[in-house]
Design a protein around this motif. Sequence first.
Motif, short mmCIF file in Angstrom:
data_model
loop_
_atom_site.label_atom_id
_atom_site.label_comp_id
_atom_site.label_asym_id
_atom_site.label_seq_id
_atom_site.Cartn_x
_atom_site.Cartn_y
_atom_site.Cartn_z
N THR A 183 -25.70 -7.66 10.61
CA THR A 183 -26.58 -8.68 10.02
C THR A 183 -27.47 -8.07 8.94
OG1 THR A 183 -28.18 -8.28 11.78
CG2 THR A 183 -26.64 -10.11 12.10
N ASP A 184 -27.63 -6.74 9.00
CA ASP A 184 -28.49 -6.05 8.04
C ASP A 184 -28.25 -4.55 8.22
OD1 ASP A 184 -30.40 -5.63 6.10
OD2 ASP A 184 -32.02 -6.66 7.16
N THR A 214 -31.90 -8.66 0.10
CA THR A 214 -32.45 -9.60 1.07
C THR A 214 -31.37 -10.21 1.95
OG1 THR A 214 -33.95 -10.14 -0.73
CG2 THR A 214 -34.13 -11.50 1.26
N GLU A 215 -30.23 -10.47 1.33
CA GLU A 215 -29.12 -11.02 2.11
C GLU A 215 -27.89 -10.16 1.82
OE1 GLU A 215 -28.55 -15.35 1.91
OE2 GLU A 215 -26.55 -15.08 2.78
N TYR A 259 -25.78 -9.05 3.72
CA TYR A 259 -24.64 -9.56 4.50
C TYR A 259 -24.74 -11.08 4.51
CZ TYR A 259 -24.44 -4.67 5.67
OH TYR A 259 -24.37 -3.30 5.56
N SER A 260 -23.73 -11.74 4.02
CA SER A 260 -23.77 -13.19 3.80
C SER A 260 -24.03 -13.96 5.09
CB SER A 260 -22.43 -13.63 3.20
OG SER A 260 -22.25 -15.02 3.39
N LYS A 261 -25.09 -14.76 5.07
CA LYS A 261 -25.44 -15.58 6.24
C LYS A 261 -24.34 -16.58 6.54
CE LYS A 261 -30.42 -15.37 6.64
NZ LYS A 261 -31.14 -14.95 5.41
N ASN A 321 -23.23 -5.46 -3.32
CA ASN A 321 -24.34 -6.37 -3.63
C ASN A 321 -24.79 -6.22 -5.08
OD1 ASN A 321 -25.75 -8.08 -1.29
ND2 ASN A 321 -24.73 -6.31 -0.38
N LYS A 357 -20.22 -11.13 -2.24
CA LYS A 357 -20.64 -11.52 -0.89
C LYS A 357 -20.03 -10.50 0.07
CE LYS A 357 -22.63 -15.56 -1.63
NZ LYS A 357 -23.86 -15.09 -2.32
#
Length: 275
Positions: free
Chosen positions: A133-134, A160-161, A163-165, A224, A229
């Motif tokens: 997740t991170d 911040t993201e 890993y794609s939510k 990134n 993604k």
Amino acid sequence: MEKSMLDIIKNTAEFIRAKVGGEMPRTGIILGTGLGDLVNHIEVSAEIDYKTIPNFPVSTVEGHSGKLIFGVLGGRPVVAMQGRFHYYEGYDMKQVTFPVRVMKALGVETLVVSNAAGGMNKEFKVGDVMIITDHINLFPENPLRGKNYNELGDRFPAMTEAYSKRLIALADEIAAEKDFRLMHGVYVGTTGPTFETPAEYEYFRIIGGDAVGMSTVPEVIVANHSGMKVFGLSVITDLGGKDITEVPSHEEVQKAALTAQPVITLLMKEMMVRM
Ligand code: HPA
């Protein structure tokens, strides 16, 4: 005259494009230690040995064979790296992340990364699959250090993201439907090649890590940076902490990764169908 990094990436991508022919995939996969079996589920259309690709570093570690594979997985065209370049092998960060730059130049928009990792989270068991997740970057160097090419990405990219939510949610949906155990967690990336001391596993857990490994973070930073993604997963191949006395080894890591292979294959295939 020094050849620009941009030219080197372009030349390598052109070589691959000419060799493979046809339309290039928009999904890239990096297969980690012990996870190369996924390749057996790809309908392969072309294979290129790293050794024959101009400007590509060559993989050296046992269990990392070193091929770029083009084909179809779950109905989706993919390019997969069987074997990656680790910082601990002596490659510099630009070499470690070079294949990601090349994938981007080929047209890859989504990168799927996998690895074997040691678990610090007390809920984890050997053989668990953890969605990343991170991450926490504990490599001594950032792959983006040095001259920034605006053509490749921003000087100061947000993480911040990383890993794609959306892709994480998709994996959760698949796990719920197919009824398999899927953990979430933060991956700590460190150089290796030593496995951690009990105190180091404990330290990584305290700072927020759930699993630790020797790869992935550099590639994910570059992915990134280049606007891809990312979806990442770790197979928990050993457990570490201050009360744990089992001694991890490369053989054990490979063996444990193999036990998780059916879940990985199911998840990856289904991800490809629904992405
Ligand atoms: N530590 C670091 N890297 C790893 C581990 C570990 O325990 N297991 C698999 N890769």
